[in-house]
Every structure is written in structure tokens, then in C-alpha cells.
Design a protein around this motif. Structure first.
Motif, PDB file in Angstrom:
ATOM      1  N   PRO A 199     -74.148 -40.415  18.030  1.00 34.42           N
ATOM      2  CA  PRO A 199     -75.071 -41.920  18.102  1.00 34.42           C
ATOM      3  C   PRO A 199     -74.263 -43.024  18.174  1.00 34.42           C
ATOM      4  O   PRO A 199     -72.930 -43.082  17.651  1.00 34.42           O
ATOM      5  N   SER A 219     -73.832 -47.511  18.761  1.00 33.34           N
ATOM      6  CA  SER A 219     -74.392 -48.811  18.553  1.00 33.34           C
ATOM      7  C   SER A 219     -73.237 -49.593  18.886  1.00 33.34           C
ATOM      8  O   SER A 219     -72.363 -49.891  18.007  1.00 33.34           O
ATOM      9  N   CYS A 247     -77.639 -49.267  22.053  1.00 35.66           N
ATOM     10  CA  CYS A 247     -78.033 -48.405  20.905  1.00 35.66           C
ATOM     11  C   CYS A 247     -78.595 -47.127  21.502  1.00 35.66           C
ATOM     12  O   CYS A 247     -79.603 -46.985  22.167  1.00 35.66           O
ATOM     13  N   ARG A 301     -78.914 -42.521  20.895  1.00 40.42           N
ATOM     14  CA  ARG A 301     -79.220 -41.391  19.836  1.00 40.42           C
ATOM     15  C   ARG A 301     -79.920 -40.195  20.512  1.00 40.42           C
ATOM     16  O   ARG A 301     -80.682 -40.443  21.648  1.00 40.42           O
ATOM     17  N   ARG A 331     -82.368 -36.341  19.699  1.00 40.80           N
ATOM     18  CA  ARG A 331     -82.753 -35.430  18.678  1.00 40.80           C
ATOM     19  C   ARG A 331     -83.141 -34.143  19.499  1.00 40.80           C
ATOM     20  O   ARG A 331     -83.609 -33.858  20.403  1.00 40.80           O
ATOM     21  N   SER A 338     -81.563 -50.319  16.442  1.00 36.92           N
ATOM     22  CA  SER A 338     -81.825 -49.017  15.879  1.00 36.92           C
ATOM     23  C   SER A 338     -83.087 -48.844  15.234  1.00 36.92           C
ATOM     24  O   SER A 338     -83.728 -47.811  15.308  1.00 36.92           O
ATOM     25  N   ASP A 339     -83.580 -49.597  14.470  1.00 37.44           N
ATOM     26  CA  ASP A 339     -85.005 -49.805  13.974  1.00 37.44           C
ATOM     27  C   ASP A 339     -86.081 -49.579  15.132  1.00 37.44           C
ATOM     28  O   ASP A 339     -87.104 -48.904  14.897  1.00 37.44           O
ATOM     29  N   LEU A 365     -85.878 -47.882  17.696  1.00 37.06           N
ATOM     30  CA  LEU A 365     -85.544 -46.495  18.108  1.00 37.06           C
ATOM     31  C   LEU A 365     -86.388 -45.752  17.199  1.00 37.06           C
ATOM     32  O   LEU A 365     -87.111 -44.727  17.609  1.00 37.06           O
ATOM     33  N   ASP A 366     -86.114 -45.784  16.033  1.00 39.30           N
ATOM     34  CA  ASP A 366     -86.742 -45.183  14.854  1.00 39.30           C
ATOM     35  C   ASP A 366     -88.125 -45.321  15.032  1.00 39.30           C
ATOM     36  O   ASP A 366     -88.843 -44.438  14.865  1.00 39.30           O
ATOM     37  N   THR A 367     -88.691 -46.563  15.204  1.00 40.99           N
ATOM     38  CA  THR A 367     -90.222 -46.827  15.476  1.00 40.99           C
ATOM     39  C   THR A 367     -90.739 -45.987  16.430  1.00 40.99           C
ATOM     40  O   THR A 367     -91.779 -45.424  16.338  1.00 40.99           O
ATOM     41  N   TYR A 369     -89.638 -43.218  17.694  1.00 39.12           N
ATOM     42  CA  TYR A 369     -89.785 -41.753  17.609  1.00 39.12           C
ATOM     43  C   TYR A 369     -90.997 -41.435  16.582  1.00 39.12           C
ATOM     44  O   TYR A 369     -91.619 -40.535  16.780  1.00 39.12           O
ATOM     45  N   ALA A 370     -91.098 -42.251  15.777  1.00 44.31           N
ATOM     46  CA  ALA A 370     -92.073 -42.311  14.526  1.00 44.31           C
ATOM     47  C   ALA A 370     -93.545 -42.181  15.361  1.00 44.31           C
ATOM     48  O   ALA A 370     -94.469 -41.527  14.921  1.00 44.31           O
TER      49      ALA A 370
END
Length: 374
Positions: free
Chosen positions: A137, A139, A148, A150, A152, A324-325, A327-329, A331-332
Motif C-alpha cells: 500500500p 500514500s 494513494c 492499495r 485486496r 485513504s478514507d 478508498l475505505d469508503t 470499498y465499504a
């Protein structure tokens, strides 16, 4: 004594999973049933048939548990012989010899496939460690571009995934590669490493982005089989714009005042199939973010087979302040759409200029939303 020994062994296996315990129960039950039948005078096959229990055990259990089933079968054979009043004859001796030899071979086979499984597990750990070293990963910020990225790997039981990405700062600007290698095995890992290594070499030496894709295709040709290929998008950031080359990969997406796909002017086959791509470029406005991704995102499906609504949802996700947030959002959102963790690999790279330098009016396209040839 035999019952107590079997009880102690069973308690030791209390930590086994349900599936393994079910196999143990099945092997023991088969041995017990055959022992009962062997004790009947009308049962012709005799005690040698109890070897079926250890054979069943060696197919799925390790050597220690297979040996326990074999010992149980031998003990039950002795008990069945005593119960039926069998006399010690050469035929009975041969039956016990068959049972003993068969049980020994079953234990040896269980030990062999257990060792193979351990070796495979070690190879898988090495492959995963290698992949994590290749696709770490990131950034980072250089050349006025914040990146940024990553990945999975979501395929159940796969040692590696086929997605790849990399970004380098070259004399021609910040260049990014994102791609997808066909397959999920060690060959895919080898191709992934070869692709990233070749990109890092050629990105510094090749002025034209389309020439970079062609040179990378030529470099990979000896590494790829007749049915292997790598889909890829190449990006090069310049003041106020991004230059792109797409070789059979999902089009990147720009999110800003509006959300749109940055599609190529003409479709081009992936690397490995001798592409001759046409470069194109798109104007960037202040606040724009570019999302590069693999098809695990765009083709994530819900229970009804409906694809993830990328254009409708990605704007909300990328509006989150932290990359970063964001990308997390995103993916969620995908996980909520599918109802579970996505079943395919997903690689994401989010890029945004940290300082916008607008090109001269003569260099601007008449329609800022449009992509065009250089």
C-alpha cells in the motif's frame, strides 16, 4: 483399556473443526460397523475388510489421526475375532496381515499428503509475502501529485491475486501503471513482478506513453504463455492534464464537478496481444480526483447479478477529504452492494494534483470534459 485409550485420543482432537471431526466420526463408525459385521458368523469377508476405516481416514486426515483410526481398527478386529470364536488359522492370520499392511500404507500415505500440504502452505506464505512486497500500500506525493493505492486479494484460497500497480517520477512527469494479470497462481505472481519491473525500467527511458506500452508488451512477450495477457492503463501527469493509454483495461474515472469515465478513443487489446494503442489526454480542473481501478470494482455484483453502480456512487465516496478514507469508503460501498466481501480482486489508485498549474488557453480543449488526442 481400548475404550479409555480411544476416549483420550478423542478428547485430544476436541479442538478440530467440525469438518475434520465429522471425518473422524465417519472413519471410526465405518470401522466399528465392519467390526460388528465381522463378528457375525455369516459375514464372509472377515476382519481384513476393516482396512476400509484407515483408508477413509488417510484420504482427509493427517498421519496421527489416521494411525489412531488404524489402531482402533486392529483392536476392533481382535475383538470381533474373539466374539465370533474364530480359531487361529492360516486364513485368519492372512486377514490380520492384510489389515496390518493396509493400515500401515494408509498411515504412510497420510503422512505424505500432510507433508505436501505443509510444503504448499509454506509456498503460499512465501508467495503472499512476495506479493505484499511487490504491491505494498502506498500514500505518496511527488511531482505535485498525491497518490494513494492499495489492493485486496479476495479470491478464497488463492495464494496471490492478479492485480498490480506502480507509480514512478520520471523526467517526463509522474507516471502510473495499473493492471490485471490473468490468473491467481504463482505464474500470475511471476508475471506481476515482471510487469512492474519492466515498467520501472522503461518508464524512465521511453518518452512517449504509447511507446512505453508497446515496449512493455515486447518485454513481457517471452514471459507470457499463448493464453496469458495483462490489461493495463498507463497515465502520465502534466500541468493541468493527464495523458492516458489504455490496453484493454477498465477506463479510469474522474470525479470533480462531474463524474465521468476517461475512455480511450479506440479499444485496444491487452499487453501480450501486441497492442498498438492511441494515446489520449484529459483536462484537469481544480479539485479533480482520478480513480484507477481493476474490474473487481466495476464488476462487483449483488445477489441479483447487478453490477456496482460505479458512476452513481463513486462521487460520494471520493468526496471524503482523506484519500485513504475515500478508498475505505468506496470499498465499504462495494461490500454493502454485494452483501459480503467482494469475491474478486480489487486494486485502487486515487490520484489528485496538490497544486494545479493550468495550461495556456491555446492548449486547452474547447470542451474541458472531453478527452482528446495529444
Amino acid at each position: 483399556m481400548v475404550v479409555r485409550a480411544v476416549g483420550r485420543w478423542w478428547r485430544k482432537t476436541g479442538t478440530c473443526g467440525r469438518r475434520r471431526r465429522g471425518r473422524l466420526v465417519l472413519a471410526l463408525a465405518v470401522s466399528g460397523l465392519l467390526a460388528v459385521l465381522s463378528g457375525l458368523g455369516s459375514w464372509r469377508p472377515g476382519v481384513a475388510v476393516l482396512v476400509i476405516g484407515p483408508v477413509l481416514a488417510c484420504a482427509r486426515l493427517d498421519a496421527r489421526r489416521t494411525a489412531a483410526v488404524a489402531a482402533s481398527a486392529l483392536s476392533l478386529a481382535l475383538g470381533a475375532g474373539a466374539a465370533s470364536g474364530l480359531k487361529v488359522t492360516p486364513g485368519l492370520g492372512i486377514e490380520f496381515l492384510v489389515l496390518l499392511v493396509g493400515s500401515t500404507l494408509a498411515v504412510r500415505d497420510a503422512a505424505r499428503h500432510t507433508a505436501d500440504a505443509a510444503a504448499l502452505a509454506r509456498a503460499t506464505d512465501v508467495a503472499q509475502a512476495s506479493q505484499n512486497a511487490i504491491l505494498r500500500p502506498m500514500s505518496v506525493e511527488f511531482g505535485g501529485i498525491e497518490v494513494c493505492a492499495r489492493h485486496r486479494c479476495a479470491v478464497q484460497g488463492a495464494s496471490v491475486c492478479g492485480d498490480l500497480y506502480d507509480v514512478v517520477h520520471t523526467p517526463y512527469g509522474v507516471r502510473l501503471l495499473i493492471g490485471d494479470v490473468r490468473g491467481h497462481d504463482l505464474d500470475a505472481l511471476r508475471t506481476t513482478a515482471a510487469t512492474i519491473s519492466a515498467f520501472r525500467d522503461l518508464a524512465y527511458l521511453t518518452p512517449g506513453l504509447a511507446d512505453l506500452a508497446t515496449a512493455l508488451d515486447a518485454r513481457l512477450a517471452p514471459e507470457l504463455g499463448p493464453e496469458d495477457f495483462v490489461t493495463a492503463v498507463f497515465a502520465e501527469f502534466a500541468p493541468g492534464e493527464v495523458r492516458l493509454v489504455n490496453c484493454g483495461h477498465p477506463a479510469p474515472l474522474r470525479a470533480g464537478k462531474q463524474v465521468m469515465l476517461l475512455e480511450p478513443l479506440e479499444p485496444t487489446p491487452p499487453l501480450g496481444l501486441h497492442p498498438r494503442p492511441l494515446p489520449y489526454r484529459c483536462y484537469l480542473q481544480s479539485g479533480d480526483r482520478l480513480l484507477f481501478y481493476t474490474d473487481g470494482l466495476s464488476e462487483a455484483r449483488d445477489a441479483n447479478g447487478t453490477d456496482f453502480p460505479l458512476l452513481e456512487r463513486v462521487g460520494d465516496a471520493l468526496a471524503v477529504l482523506s484519500p485513504s478514507d475515500a478508498l475505505d469508503t468506496l470499498y465499504a460501498m462495494v461490500a454493502a452492494h454485494t452483501g459480503h466481501a467482494p469475491a474478486d480482486d480489487i486494486a485502487l489508485a486515487l490520484c489528485q494534483p496538490t497544486s494545479m498549474v493550468v495550461p495556456s488557453p491555446a492548449a486547452r480543449p474547447s470542451n474541458p470534459a472531453a478527452c482528446r488526442e495529444p
